[in-house]
Scaffold this motif. Structure first.
Motif, mmCIF file in Angstrom:
data_model
loop_
_atom_site.group_PDB
_atom_site.id
_atom_site.type_symbol
_atom_site.label_atom_id
_atom_site.label_comp_id
_atom_site.label_asym_id
_atom_site.label_seq_id
_atom_site.Cartn_x
_atom_site.Cartn_y
_atom_site.Cartn_z
ATOM 1 N N ALA A 444 -74.016 31.117 -88.524
ATOM 2 C CA ALA A 444 -74.693 31.045 -87.225
ATOM 3 C C ALA A 444 -74.816 29.603 -86.752
ATOM 4 C CB ALA A 444 -76.072 31.695 -87.317
ATOM 5 N N ASN A 445 -75.158 28.686 -87.674
ATOM 6 C CA ASN A 445 -75.269 27.282 -87.290
ATOM 7 C C ASN A 445 -73.923 26.709 -86.893
ATOM 8 O OD1 ASN A 445 -78.014 27.228 -87.730
ATOM 9 N ND2 ASN A 445 -77.854 26.372 -89.799
ATOM 10 N N LYS A 446 -72.878 27.078 -87.586
ATOM 11 C CA LYS A 446 -71.550 26.573 -87.253
ATOM 12 C C LYS A 446 -71.089 27.076 -85.891
ATOM 13 C CE LYS A 446 -70.937 24.028 -90.798
ATOM 14 N NZ LYS A 446 -70.874 22.549 -90.615
ATOM 15 N N GLU A 449 -72.902 25.023 -83.304
ATOM 16 C CA GLU A 449 -72.292 23.713 -83.122
ATOM 17 C C GLU A 449 -71.086 23.780 -82.195
ATOM 18 O OE1 GLU A 449 -71.328 22.212 -86.940
ATOM 19 O OE2 GLU A 449 -73.418 21.959 -87.579
ATOM 20 N N ARG A 450 -70.431 24.917 -82.156
ATOM 21 C CA ARG A 450 -69.281 25.093 -81.278
ATOM 22 C C ARG A 450 -69.667 25.579 -79.884
ATOM 23 N NH1 ARG A 450 -67.521 25.731 -86.360
ATOM 24 N NH2 ARG A 450 -65.355 25.257 -86.835
ATOM 25 N N GLY A 451 -70.972 25.707 -79.646
ATOM 26 C CA GLY A 451 -71.416 26.202 -78.349
ATOM 27 C C GLY A 451 -71.218 27.687 -78.184
ATOM 28 N N LEU A 452 -71.209 28.432 -79.299
ATOM 29 C CA LEU A 452 -70.958 29.870 -79.275
ATOM 30 C C LEU A 452 -72.190 30.617 -79.755
ATOM 31 C CD1 LEU A 452 -67.408 29.777 -80.926
ATOM 32 C CD2 LEU A 452 -67.923 29.868 -78.478
ATOM 33 N N ASP A 453 -72.293 31.887 -79.339
ATOM 34 C CA ASP A 453 -73.396 32.738 -79.746
ATOM 35 C C ASP A 453 -72.947 33.592 -80.925
ATOM 36 O OD1 ASP A 453 -75.134 35.159 -79.833
ATOM 37 O OD2 ASP A 453 -76.116 34.158 -78.153
ATOM 38 N N SER A 454 -73.589 33.429 -82.069
ATOM 39 C CA SER A 454 -73.179 34.131 -83.276
ATOM 40 C C SER A 454 -73.320 35.644 -83.136
ATOM 41 C CB SER A 454 -74.007 33.628 -84.462
ATOM 42 O OG SER A 454 -73.516 34.128 -85.674
ATOM 43 N N GLU A 455 -74.359 36.087 -82.416
ATOM 44 C CA GLU A 455 -74.557 37.538 -82.253
ATOM 45 C C GLU A 455 -73.427 38.142 -81.421
ATOM 46 O OE1 GLU A 455 -78.372 38.364 -80.685
ATOM 47 O OE2 GLU A 455 -79.468 37.539 -82.405
ATOM 48 N N ASP A 456 -73.003 37.443 -80.367
ATOM 49 C CA ASP A 456 -71.900 37.953 -79.546
ATOM 50 C C ASP A 456 -70.611 38.030 -80.359
ATOM 51 O OD1 ASP A 456 -73.591 38.135 -77.407
ATOM 52 O OD2 ASP A 456 -72.970 36.233 -76.504
#
Length: 499
Positions: A444-446, A449-456
């Motif tokens: 999730a943190n990575k 850092e990429r400006g992405l939503d881990s849940e999506d």
């Protein structure tokens, strides 16, 4: 007769120490008053006195440099592009708040020119240029047709007068404070002082409650009340580099000129003989020489013949010196460092870099950008605007918010900064996989850092892998299911899905 050859006796203090009239040297060389440090930085000033004297000039010259000088506009663009990118995004826990925000951020600008990420970029650019920006909350009527009856307005700090001071009322630099130092009002001009409507000669100030104003600037000294433009420390050098480049350009253009100088021995000659124009050799008309026409007739690539008593010489102005390139690079590196950019960002010159050097420079630059993202942009602009938005939603009962009055902060969003693009993405992705597999960080943190939503991303992977829950996903980052070779613990090859 007195003996004049007696040795001179030095007067020593009774307690020992330094002899009388001996000049003391400062223990710290930086505190000395010798020729090297004379008159340098001897005037002490408070955090606001310099702003009262210099802010207006600094602001005007900074804008001029950004408008007219390539270094200025490049620095401003690089600052905004890296600080904001495609926008710092709000992630609300409540889906209804997220839905309203997604709609409202396209309506939030009182001027109707940009969306919320665009306002972030505009605030950052104004702060870089002027040192500060003012953001005002504008309440709207429910009948105005907005998803949330609220808009925000950005205006330049010229609206906040530098010379407005009233000690009795607690006003300094246009800002009014109470007895414990809290800001209560901002006294602003209704119109921009340099952009008054036609026919208007009086531009009075009026107070706006501090609760309706965001004063966005970077604090560099305790008790500082106004912001200073980013180019302030380097303005003089930028202008001098500009003048040097102009002078070098003119010098180089002059060096390319092909000038002929014809020397002719002075002769006694009467141009009029028996009423006609004389000519001593049949080639040159001396009337034209007197009028300056003969030299004008020489053309490029033409062959011109000289008489025996004529001579010719060529002008040869110096061209660009061999040290010019190194000098200009050194100056531009100083400018880039003072602004907070890398030399390559400021100039676009990548001739002297390799992978290691450019990556090392970017690491330091991105640390600075992350500090400004979290400590300045999010804290002083994004977070206050989100509080205004949440207050408007609660006041108009647009979303049910239990316990808002006792704990409104529980509803505030988290902010997702834009991703960084690295020099070698493959190496960075492999390093991230190793960190997650080793437990040094989370997926999730990575993604964040990429400006992405881990849940999506998890929802998309569930669909792509044809599973029902996130626990069933097979990813390279999960050492419980996949080994380093990309196969499951039973030896079967699995699909690589590091995201």
């Amino acid at each position: 007769m007195k003996n004049t050859n007696k040795p001179r006796i030095k007067k020593i203090p009774s307690g020992g120490g330094i002899e009388q009239n001996q000049r003391l040297k400062a223990y710290y060389e930086g505190a000395s008053t010798g020729p090297r440090m004379n008159n340098k930085g001897l005037r002490s000033s408070g955090p606001n006195s310099d702003a009262e004297q210099s802010l207006t000039k600094l602001r005007s010259r900074s804008r001029h440099a950004i408008t007219n000088h390539p270094l200025g506009v490049t620095a401003a663009n690089a600052y905004v592009d890296n600080l904001i990118g495609n926008g710092i995004i709000a992630k609300w826990e409540d889906p209804e708040l997220q839905r309203l925000w997604d709609i409202w951020q396209t309506e939030c600008d009182a001027d109707g020119n940009v969306n919320f990420p665009g306002m972030e970029a505009l605030v950052a650019r104004v702060e870089f240029s002027d040192g500060e920006a003012l953001v005002r909350r504008r309440w709207r009527r429910p009948s105005d047709g907005l998803s949330v009856p609220l808009q925000i307005e950005i205006f330049e700090s010229d609206h906040l007068p530098v010379n407005l001071t009233d000690i009795a009322k607690g006003i300094r630099l246009g800002i009014q404070k109470n007895t414990i130092g809290q800001r209560t009002h901002y006294h602003v001009y209704k119109h921009h002082p340099s952009d008054l409507p036609s026919g208007l000669s009086v531009n009075e100030t009026y107070p706006i409650p501090a609760s309706d104003i965001i004063h966005y600037f970077q604090v560099l000294r305790p008790k500082q009340d106004r912001g200073i433009p980013h180019l302030s420390t380097i303005l003089l050098r930028i202008y001098e580099i500009d003048e040097m480049q102009d002078a070098t350009l003119v010098k180089q253009k002059t060096a390319q000129l092909f000038a002929w100088i014809i020397k002719k021995r002075q002769q006694e000659w009467d141009p009029v003989v028996d009423g006609e124009t004389g000519n001593n050799n049949g080639d040159i008309d001396y009337d034209e020489i007197v009028n300056g026409e003969a030299i004008k007739k020489i053309k490029p690539a033409s062959v011109n013949y000289l008489d025996d008593d004529e001579d010719i010489s060529f002008s040869s102005p110096d061209g660009i010196g061999p040290n010019y390139v190194e000098w200009i690079k050194t100056e531009l590196r100083s400018v880039a460092k003072a602004i907070g950019l890398t030399y390559e960002m400021l100039t676009g010159d990548l001739t002297d870099v390799n992978y290691s050097s450019i990556r090392a420079g970017l690491v330091e630059f991105r640390r600075r950008m992350e500090r400004l993202q979290y400590h300045l942009m999010i804290f002083k602009f994004c977070h206050p605007v989100a509080k205004w938005f949440l207050e408007a939603v609660w006041m108009h009962r647009l979303v049910a918010l239990p316990e808002y009055e006792t704990n409104p902060h529980q509803y505030l969003p988290k902010w997702q900064t834009p991703r960084w693009d690295w020099v070698d993405p493959l190496k960075d992705v492999m390093a991230d996989i190793l960190e997650v597999r080793a437990g040094f960080d989370s997926r999730a943190n990575k993604n964040a850092e990429r400006g992405l939503d881990s849940e999506d991303i998890t929802k998309q992977l569930i669909i792509e892998q044809g599973v029902k829950t996130a626990e069933e996903l097979v990813l390279d980052t999960n050492p419980g299911k996949v080994n380093k070779a990309g196969t499951d613990q039973g030896g079967m090859q699995v699909l690589s899905a590091s995201e």
